[in-house]
Write a protein that holds these residues in place. Structure first.
Motif, short mmCIF file in Angstrom:
data_model
loop_
_atom_site.label_atom_id
_atom_site.label_comp_id
_atom_site.label_asym_id
_atom_site.label_seq_id
_atom_site.Cartn_x
_atom_site.Cartn_y
_atom_site.Cartn_z
N ARG A 1 85.67 -18.11 12.93
CA ARG A 1 86.06 -16.96 13.85
C ARG A 1 85.54 -15.77 13.93
N ASP A 2 85.42 -15.66 12.94
CA ASP A 2 84.31 -14.32 12.36
C ASP A 2 83.35 -13.47 12.97
N TYR A 3 82.45 -15.18 13.17
CA TYR A 3 80.69 -15.00 13.99
C TYR A 3 81.24 -14.70 15.33
N ALA A 4 82.60 -15.95 15.78
CA ALA A 4 83.00 -15.93 17.30
C ALA A 4 83.09 -14.48 17.84
N GLU A 5 83.61 -13.63 16.86
CA GLU A 5 84.45 -12.56 17.41
C GLU A 5 83.32 -11.37 17.14
#
Length: 274
Positions: A237-241
């Motif tokens: 999730r963090d990388y996608a954001e």
């Protein structure tokens, strides 16, 4: 507390995907091997094509039925220390059915080499594919790159460090599919996974995708299994954001009912538009 408030025991569990399936990977590794062998037996394939000078620097290529098809390139996982292209061809039938050629990459594993060298090997494999596109019969302007687990980290870092070199070679990445990946190496350095890796502080910075974003270009598809650990889900999730904030076209997909090891047994994981 070592990282994000985790104890040592908790951190080891969070970065052990097998903890979510009872600890025994064997049935899934056996499936990878059996399905890959079946694909090789039933489909045309050019095996052990050498993109470098060492025995490990090889790839396998499954041609599409027609010339000029798009190419899908897969980088396997195994926590940088296990598996090979031999057990990583189970998605080939779905790719050929979707009228894409398929290549699965091998690279040298730890402790025989370092993660930075693995990234270079994957880049060199892609450059080799670009220079041999006419012979292999695929369209280098329509390429998808995917990676699973450690392979997602390698794919991310290839894009962060070598997108310009690949473009100059004529290889145009249209889509990058990152599956249940690791994008921050800091917690890895604090677990037993680091024993064969021996990550240095410089490597933690220079090889972590969250700290080395690529320039915008391809469509990014970040997928993670619902039954991955909470840390694997958070990292995805963090990388996608971060990609979204960096101006990328990006989707995030939590694959319902799947776990870290069966997510790559589903063709839809590799065909996000389907």
């Amino acid at each position: 507390m070592l990282y994000r408030g985790f104890s040592q025991v908790e951190l080891e569990q969070e970065y052990s995907p097998s903890s979510m399936i009872g600890g025994d990977l064997t049935p899934y590794l056996d499936s990878y091997q059996a399905l890959s062998a079946q694909a090789r037996a039933n489909m045309p394939v050019r095996e052990n094509l050498r993109y470098g000078d060492t025995p490990q620097q090889v790839l396998d290529f499954f041609p599409a039925k027609g010339a000029g098809a798009p190419l899908h390139v897969f980088i396997h996982g195994g926590y940088w220390q296990a598996l090979s292209q031999r057990e990583s061809a189970m998605m080939a039938p779905a790719m050929i059915e979707a009228e894409q050629s398929f290549a699965t990459l091998n690279y040298t594993l730890a402790p025989d080499t370092r993660i930075g060298d693995m990234i270079k090997e994957c880049r060199n494999a892609l450059l080799w594919l670009a220079s041999n596109a006419a012979d292999l019969g695929f369209d280098p302007s329509r390429v998808t790159l995917s990676g699973h687990s450690a392979g997602a980290q390698l794919a991310s870092m290839v894009m962060a460090t070598s997108a310009d070199a690949l473009a100059r070679a004529g290889l145009r990445m249209r889509d990058v599919i990152l599956i249940s990946g690791i994008y921050d190496l800091e917690p890895i350095s604090l677990t037993s996974v680091n024993e064969p890796l021996q990550l240095t502080p410089v490597e933690l910075h220079d090889l972590s995708p969250i700290l080395n974003l690529p320039t915008p270009g391809p469509r990014y598809h970040v997928a993670v299994a619902e039954r991955d650990t909470l840390e694997f889900i958070r990292q995805s999730r963090d990388y996608a954001e971060l990609l979204r904030k960096g101006g990328h076209s990006v989707s995030f997909d939590l694959k319902r009912g799947m776990h870290h090891f069966d997510i790559i047994l589903h063709p839809g994981t590799f065909l996000p538009a389907s």
